[in-house]
Design an enzyme around this catalytic site. Structure first.
Site, PDB file in Angstrom:
ATOM      1  N   ASP A 111      40.084  36.855  35.015  1.00  0.00           N
ATOM      2  CA  ASP A 111      38.737  37.425  35.011  1.00  0.00           C
ATOM      3  C   ASP A 111      38.785  38.960  35.018  1.00  0.00           C
ATOM      4  O   ASP A 111      39.785  39.550  35.428  1.00  0.00           O
ATOM      5  CB  ASP A 111      37.951  36.950  36.242  1.00  0.00           C
ATOM      6  CG  ASP A 111      37.701  35.453  36.211  1.00  0.00           C
ATOM      7  OD1 ASP A 111      37.709  34.873  35.114  1.00  0.00           O
ATOM      8  OD2 ASP A 111      37.502  34.879  37.299  1.00  0.00           O
TER       9      ASP A 111
HETATM   10  N1  URA Z   1      40.774  31.556  38.631  1.00  0.00           N
HETATM   11  C1  URA Z   1      39.682  32.343  38.664  1.00  0.00           C
HETATM   12  O1  URA Z   1      38.655  31.974  39.186  1.00  0.00           O
HETATM   13  N2  URA Z   1      39.773  33.559  38.070  1.00  0.00           N
HETATM   14  C2  URA Z   1      40.893  34.019  37.484  1.00  0.00           C
HETATM   15  O2  URA Z   1      40.910  35.131  36.977  1.00  0.00           O
HETATM   16  C3  URA Z   1      42.004  33.182  37.468  1.00  0.00           C
HETATM   17  C4  URA Z   1      41.929  31.956  38.051  1.00  0.00           C
END
Ligand code: URA
Length: 238
Positions: free
Chosen positions: A102
């Site tokens: 993310d």
């Molecule tokens: N899980 C999430 O919620 N975000 C990420 O960036 C990676 C795994």
């Protein structure tokens, strides 16, 4: 298309006769598959490993591991003009990220232009382990940890068993730090798993990915993988 033993010899790895021997002994793989047929033909860009070494034929292939900072998107370009993980790597080769983190997640991210390896790593049937450190709101209970371990429902789907360890709890700030290792990669999976047990994730960092550990790589730093690391990654699929 050229004969495999000729390509190996031309690249200076060994003589053509020695290359034939190595092929017969099952020491050569093309695109992750061991080849023992002497007549096999390969084309430029095929990923050739001899005794675990990637041949220079793959100079077209580049492999990086990055410690992704916050505020960077995991795409090759962003329609809103935000900085991408590609902007952080000094190369003119069109590499791309293997999977996603993310915008606000930090940590290990693999980037390459080797589509064969990338697809293998991202395939839902490959159980590549990823370890995250989550700073969450609230004091997590042993019961919630157990639920995360056995599986919680996110988007109508039960998550696979995970390894979960409580790292610390801070009663003053009402936060917990939890280490979680999953072998899946659904969208926002870790955040959704914690939401499913009533905890909002404030910060998320990926500390381990497959054979890689974040140690020695500061936020924003990256390095190229070694031959050995790439061949170890390929060997995960044998
Ligand atoms: N899980 C999430 O919620 N975000 C990420 O960036 C990676 C795994």
């Amino acid at each position: 298309m050229e004969r495999l033993q000729k390509v190996i010899a031309n690249l200076g790895y060994c003589s053509r006769r020695k290359a034939e021997e190595l092929i017969k002994l099952g020491k050569v793989s093309v695109n992750g598959i061991v080849v023992t047929e002497l007549g096999t033909k390969v084309k430029k860009g095929d990923s050739i490993l001899v005794e675990g070494n990637i041949l220079d034929n793959n100079k077209n292939y580049e492999y990086y591991i990055l410690n992704k900072p916050r505020g960077v998107v995991t795409t090759t370009n962003d329609e809103h003009g935000r900085k991408t993980v590609i902007d952080l790597i000094d190369t003119s080769t069109r590499i791309y990220p293997v999977g996603r983190l993310d915008y606000d997640t930090t940590g290990l991210l693999l980037l390459t232009n080797d589509g064969i390896l990338a697809n293998k790593l991202m395939h839902p049937s490959t159980n590549i382990e990823k370890t995250y450190i989550a700073k969450i709101e609230g004091l997590i209970s042993p019961l919630s940890i157990k639920k995360l371990k056995t599986g919680v429902i996110i988007d109508g789907y039960k998550t696979k068993p995970a390894k979960v360890k409580l790292r610390s709890i801070n009663k003053k700030t009402n936060k917990s730090i939890v280490e979680i290792t999953i072998s899946e990669g659904k969208n926002h999976q870790v955040k959704k798993m914690f939401e499913a047990v009533g905890h909002h994730v404030e910060k998320l960092k990926r500390e381990k990915y497959a054979i890689f550990d974040i140690k020695g790589l500061n936020v924003g730093e990256y390095r190229k993988l070694t031959f050995k690391e790439v061949s170890t990654l390929y060997s995960l699929f044998k």
